[in-house]
Enzyme design. Structure first.
Site, mmCIF file in Angstrom:
data_model
loop_
_atom_site.group_PDB
_atom_site.id
_atom_site.type_symbol
_atom_site.label_atom_id
_atom_site.label_comp_id
_atom_site.label_asym_id
_atom_site.label_seq_id
_atom_site.Cartn_x
_atom_site.Cartn_y
_atom_site.Cartn_z
ATOM 1 N N TRP A 175 0.829 -1.226 0.000
ATOM 2 C CA TRP A 175 0.000 0.000 0.000
ATOM 3 C C TRP A 175 0.859 1.271 0.000
ATOM 4 O O TRP A 175 0.597 2.212 0.766
ATOM 5 C CB TRP A 175 -0.943 0.016 1.217
ATOM 6 C CG TRP A 175 -1.649 -1.278 1.435
ATOM 7 C CD1 TRP A 175 -2.543 -1.862 0.585
ATOM 8 C CD2 TRP A 175 -1.523 -2.172 2.560
ATOM 9 N NE1 TRP A 175 -2.971 -3.053 1.108
ATOM 10 C CE2 TRP A 175 -2.370 -3.278 2.315
ATOM 11 C CE3 TRP A 175 -0.785 -2.141 3.731
ATOM 12 C CZ2 TRP A 175 -2.492 -4.338 3.201
ATOM 13 C CZ3 TRP A 175 -0.895 -3.194 4.617
ATOM 14 C CH2 TRP A 175 -1.733 -4.265 4.364
ATOM 15 N N GLN A 220 -36.213 22.233 6.549
ATOM 16 C CA GLN A 220 -35.362 22.096 7.739
ATOM 17 C C GLN A 220 -34.493 20.841 7.693
ATOM 18 O O GLN A 220 -33.384 20.828 8.237
ATOM 19 C CB GLN A 220 -36.213 22.096 9.010
ATOM 20 C CG GLN A 220 -36.700 23.488 9.366
ATOM 21 C CD GLN A 220 -37.386 23.545 10.715
ATOM 22 O OE1 GLN A 220 -37.694 22.504 11.315
ATOM 23 N NE2 GLN A 220 -37.657 24.741 11.182
ATOM 24 N N GLU A 237 -9.101 3.555 14.512
ATOM 25 C CA GLU A 237 -8.927 2.751 15.731
ATOM 26 C C GLU A 237 -7.553 3.040 16.358
ATOM 27 O O GLU A 237 -7.435 3.168 17.587
ATOM 28 C CB GLU A 237 -9.074 1.253 15.405
ATOM 29 C CG GLU A 237 -10.489 0.814 15.009
ATOM 30 C CD GLU A 237 -10.932 1.288 13.613
ATOM 31 O OE1 GLU A 237 -10.076 1.705 12.800
ATOM 32 O OE2 GLU A 237 -12.151 1.243 13.343
ATOM 33 N N GLU A 285 -2.140 6.240 7.133
ATOM 34 C CA GLU A 285 -1.380 6.951 8.175
ATOM 35 C C GLU A 285 -1.977 6.710 9.575
ATOM 36 O O GLU A 285 -1.966 7.578 10.440
ATOM 37 C CB GLU A 285 -1.200 8.427 7.827
ATOM 38 C CG GLU A 285 -0.480 8.568 6.489
ATOM 39 C CD GLU A 285 0.303 9.827 6.292
ATOM 40 O OE1 GLU A 285 0.755 10.411 7.284
ATOM 41 O OE2 GLU A 285 0.467 10.225 5.123
ATOM 42 N N ARG A 311 -0.013 12.808 9.735
ATOM 43 C CA ARG A 311 -1.444 12.760 10.079
ATOM 44 C C ARG A 311 -2.100 14.138 9.952
ATOM 45 O O ARG A 311 -3.303 14.236 9.672
ATOM 46 C CB ARG A 311 -1.607 12.178 11.498
ATOM 47 C CG ARG A 311 -1.354 10.683 11.496
ATOM 48 C CD ARG A 311 -1.194 10.038 12.842
ATOM 49 N NE ARG A 311 -0.852 8.616 12.647
ATOM 50 C CZ ARG A 311 -0.354 7.813 13.566
ATOM 51 N NH1 ARG A 311 -0.129 8.263 14.792
ATOM 52 N NH2 ARG A 311 -0.080 6.549 13.284
HETATM 53 N N1 CAA Z 1 6.913 9.674 18.809
HETATM 54 C C1 CAA Z 1 8.058 9.190 19.353
HETATM 55 N N2 CAA Z 1 8.152 7.964 19.909
HETATM 56 C C2 CAA Z 1 7.039 7.209 19.916
HETATM 57 C C3 CAA Z 1 5.814 7.661 19.379
HETATM 58 C C4 CAA Z 1 5.791 8.952 18.809
HETATM 59 N N3 CAA Z 1 4.668 9.456 18.267
HETATM 60 N N4 CAA Z 1 4.894 6.695 19.531
HETATM 61 C C5 CAA Z 1 5.500 5.682 20.158
HETATM 62 N N5 CAA Z 1 6.801 5.992 20.394
HETATM 63 C C6 CAA Z 1 7.799 5.181 21.092
HETATM 64 C C7 CAA Z 1 7.344 4.833 22.486
HETATM 65 O O1 CAA Z 1 7.702 5.846 23.391
HETATM 66 C C8 CAA Z 1 8.094 3.546 22.741
HETATM 67 O O2 CAA Z 1 9.430 3.892 23.082
HETATM 68 P P1 CAA Z 1 10.427 2.896 23.880
HETATM 69 O O3 CAA Z 1 11.114 2.082 22.876
HETATM 70 O O4 CAA Z 1 11.365 3.823 24.561
HETATM 71 O O5 CAA Z 1 9.598 2.070 24.810
HETATM 72 C C9 CAA Z 1 8.122 2.907 21.366
HETATM 73 O O6 CAA Z 1 7.952 3.946 20.427
HETATM 74 C C10 CAA Z 1 7.069 1.844 21.184
HETATM 75 O O7 CAA Z 1 5.814 2.455 21.428
HETATM 76 P P2 CAA Z 1 4.475 1.614 21.667
HETATM 77 O O8 CAA Z 1 4.739 0.624 22.751
HETATM 78 O O9 CAA Z 1 3.372 2.580 21.839
HETATM 79 O O10 CAA Z 1 4.380 0.819 20.287
HETATM 80 P P3 CAA Z 1 3.250 -0.152 19.723
HETATM 81 O O11 CAA Z 1 3.922 -1.271 19.029
HETATM 82 O O12 CAA Z 1 2.253 -0.462 20.784
HETATM 83 O O13 CAA Z 1 2.582 0.739 18.556
HETATM 84 C C11 CAA Z 1 1.038 2.290 17.631
HETATM 85 C C12 CAA Z 1 1.992 1.931 18.776
HETATM 86 C C13 CAA Z 1 0.458 3.635 17.989
HETATM 87 C C14 CAA Z 1 -0.087 1.283 17.479
HETATM 88 C C15 CAA Z 1 1.855 2.387 16.311
HETATM 89 O O14 CAA Z 1 2.334 1.125 15.913
HETATM 90 C C16 CAA Z 1 1.095 3.004 15.179
HETATM 91 O O15 CAA Z 1 0.997 4.238 15.080
HETATM 92 N N6 CAA Z 1 0.537 2.178 14.265
HETATM 93 C C17 CAA Z 1 -0.106 2.686 13.055
HETATM 94 C C18 CAA Z 1 0.878 2.700 11.934
HETATM 95 C C19 CAA Z 1 0.481 3.641 10.834
HETATM 96 O O16 CAA Z 1 0.022 4.746 11.041
HETATM 97 N N7 CAA Z 1 0.743 3.196 9.604
HETATM 98 C C20 CAA Z 1 0.514 4.002 8.475
HETATM 99 C C21 CAA Z 1 1.482 3.642 7.406
HETATM 100 S S1 CAA Z 1 2.075 4.936 6.452
HETATM 101 C C22 CAA Z 1 0.905 5.252 5.293
HETATM 102 O O17 CAA Z 1 -0.267 5.022 5.417
HETATM 103 C C23 CAA Z 1 1.527 5.874 4.152
HETATM 104 C C24 CAA Z 1 0.894 6.291 2.939
HETATM 105 O O18 CAA Z 1 1.311 5.796 1.918
HETATM 106 C C25 CAA Z 1 -0.005 7.461 2.885
#
Ligand code: CAA
Length: 409
Positions: free
Chosen positions: A185, A308, A396, A392, A272
């Site tokens: 994707w 309305q 959920e 992105e 985002r």
């Molecule tokens: N900024 C900095 N650090 C962050 C952070 C942020 N926003 N979010 C998390 N972290 C850090 C945490 O502090 C943690 O640090 P440590 O290693 O020190 O512990 C680490 O990252 C892991 O964090 P989580 O335990 O929260 O990680 P998780 O595995 O539970 O995942 C999640 C969290 C929010 C679900 C994340 O995986 C996520 O955002 N998933 C969605 C992915 C996404 O948006 N994909 C889109 C793909 S791109 C796309 O769509 C492109 C396109 O072509 C348009």
């Protein structure tokens, strides 16, 4: 407007004075009125989008035509590298201006908006923030100037929301890494010249074993799949990426080994905001049509806007549009001031994308039978809006990001 610099080598100066390009909203914390310069950017991009993009959007959607022809035109306006320093080839704007530009492009064509936003926020931002000077020269400046297009390879068939589950492997061999795996994707796939790609350098360390790399399109062993057939944003290119023993020199790694997950998350905090603005632009287009139609279309002897039932829809649509913008600008302001904004960006993206889905659905409803016909753009807006709830980070996932910040988890 008097101090435009027509002689400047930076094309962006032709549409906005230099002083417009500094972040301003932070100066007065509660000032939510746009500056004259931000309004100028809105007018300029709207004029461009209405002239160069909107007339072709329906045909591009129908034929799945990637809008390559408008990329150089957007580059000439400075849109391909907006919130980046002018010394590097960027336009030096703040995030609010960047989001205004995306909104105006999306109002004409959501596919064009995402093509531009991925080059800015997903490809260029991590490279600008974590890359070194040499990487900036070679890999960033041509992208900020719009001479080249970028893409972002994070998701995989088994690792969409769960980024840390990625399987793509980057194995160190001497001064290089060897990449094997697949991405799914990928926006701008196949058309991009350069890719920011995430891979596991140390699988044992889970999310702490991910690193980010730069990859040129013609690297041996690196191929893109054929463009996917999609419900919406059909003119935007979406492909898989395949890595078959792809050799990547060490100097193409962005930042240190193991910080890839954080790079990816911080990049998405900004990305985002672009998607929130894309959603707002699509919704604005649908609302504009619905409002005009409510004044023109007569049933039972009067314009349907006199009823309305229709008034209620229009009022809700207008309110959701304003709320989407305010949440987005607020998060942009925090990002410009380098303050924490993951929660606010997630709120903006979540709210604006759900609002866009609701507004475009209601706009189709106001149009009635005509809304369902591809002769009118309403059904395209509804199809295009759906992706903003998915890419992105799904709605959920945005709720998880917000709740974890609220609960300090
Ligand atoms: N900024 C900095 N650090 C962050 C952070 C942020 N926003 N979010 C998390 N972290 C850090 C945490 O502090 C943690 O640090 P440590 O290693 O020190 O512990 C680490 O990252 C892991 O964090 P989580 O335990 O929260 O990680 P998780 O595995 O539970 O995942 C999640 C969290 C929010 C679900 C994340 O995986 C996520 O955002 N998933 C969605 C992915 C996404 O948006 N994909 C889109 C793909 S791109 C796309 O769509 C492109 C396109 O072509 C348009």
């Amino acid at each position: 407007m008097a101090d435009h610099d027509d002689a400047s080598p930076n094309p962006y100066d032709r549409i906005a004075p230099r002083r417009a390009l500094r972040p301003r909203l932070g100066v007065t914390r509660l000032k939510i009125q746009l500056t004259d310069e931000q309004e100028l950017i809105r007018r300029t991009v709207r004029e461009f989008a209405e002239k160069e993009v909107a007339p072709k959007a329906a045909a591009w959607d129908k034929d799945k035509t990637f809008p390559a022809e408008v990329v150089p035109k957007m580059a000439a306006l400075g849109l391909m590298g907006m919130p980046f320093p002018q010394e590097l080839g960027g336009a030096g704007t703040d995030m609010v201006s960047y989001c205004i530009a995306i909104e105006e492009l999306a109002r004409a064509d959501a596919s064009v908006a995402v093509t531009m936003s991925v080059n800015n926020s997903l490809y260029s931002w991590p490279l600008y923030t974590f890359g070194d000077e040499e990487q900036h020269k070679k890999w960033l400046t041509p992208h900020l100037k719009g001479e080249k297009l970028g893409a972002y390879g994070l998701s995989e068939p088994g690792a969409g929301s769960d980024v840390a589950a990625m399987k793509t492997r980057a194995e160190k061999k001497g001064d290089s890494y060897v990449l094997n795996g697949q991405k799914s994707w990928i926006t701008n796939g196949g058309h991009a010249d350069s890719y920011v790609v995430f891979a596991k350098t140390d699988p044992e360390k889970k999310h702490r074993g991910i690193s980010a790399f730069l990859l040129a399109k013609d690297t041996p062993g690196f191929t893109c799949g054929k463009p996917e057939d999609k419900l919406g944003i059909r003119a935007s290119s979406t492909t898989t990426l395949h890595f078959d023993n792809v050799e990547v020199p060490e100097d193409q790694r962005i930042g240190d080994e193991g910080i890839g997950f954080k790079i990816a998350m911080q990049t998405l905090d900004g990305g985002r905001l672009g998607i929130a603005s894309q959603a707002t632009g699509i919704a604005q287009a649908a609302f504009d049509h619905a409002l005009s139609y409510a004044k023109e279309r007569k049933q039972f002897g009067q314009a349907i806007g006199r009823f309305q039932a229709i008034q209620g829809k229009l009022a809700d649509m207008a309110m959701k549009l304003e709320a989407s913008r305010m949440l987005t600008y607020r998060a942009c302001d925090l990002r410009d001031r380098k303050e924490p904004h993951s929660k606010e960006a997630a709120m903006a993206k979540l709210y604006a994308s759900e609002a866009a889905m609701s507004i475009t659905r209601e706009a189709v409803q106001v149009y009635g039978g005509n809304g369902y016909m591809s002769e009118f753009p309403l059904e395209r807006y509804m199809r295009d809006a759906k992706i903003t709830e998915i890419y992105e980070g799904t709605s959920e996932i945005q709720r998880i990001v917000i709740a974890r910040r609220l609960l300090d988890l």
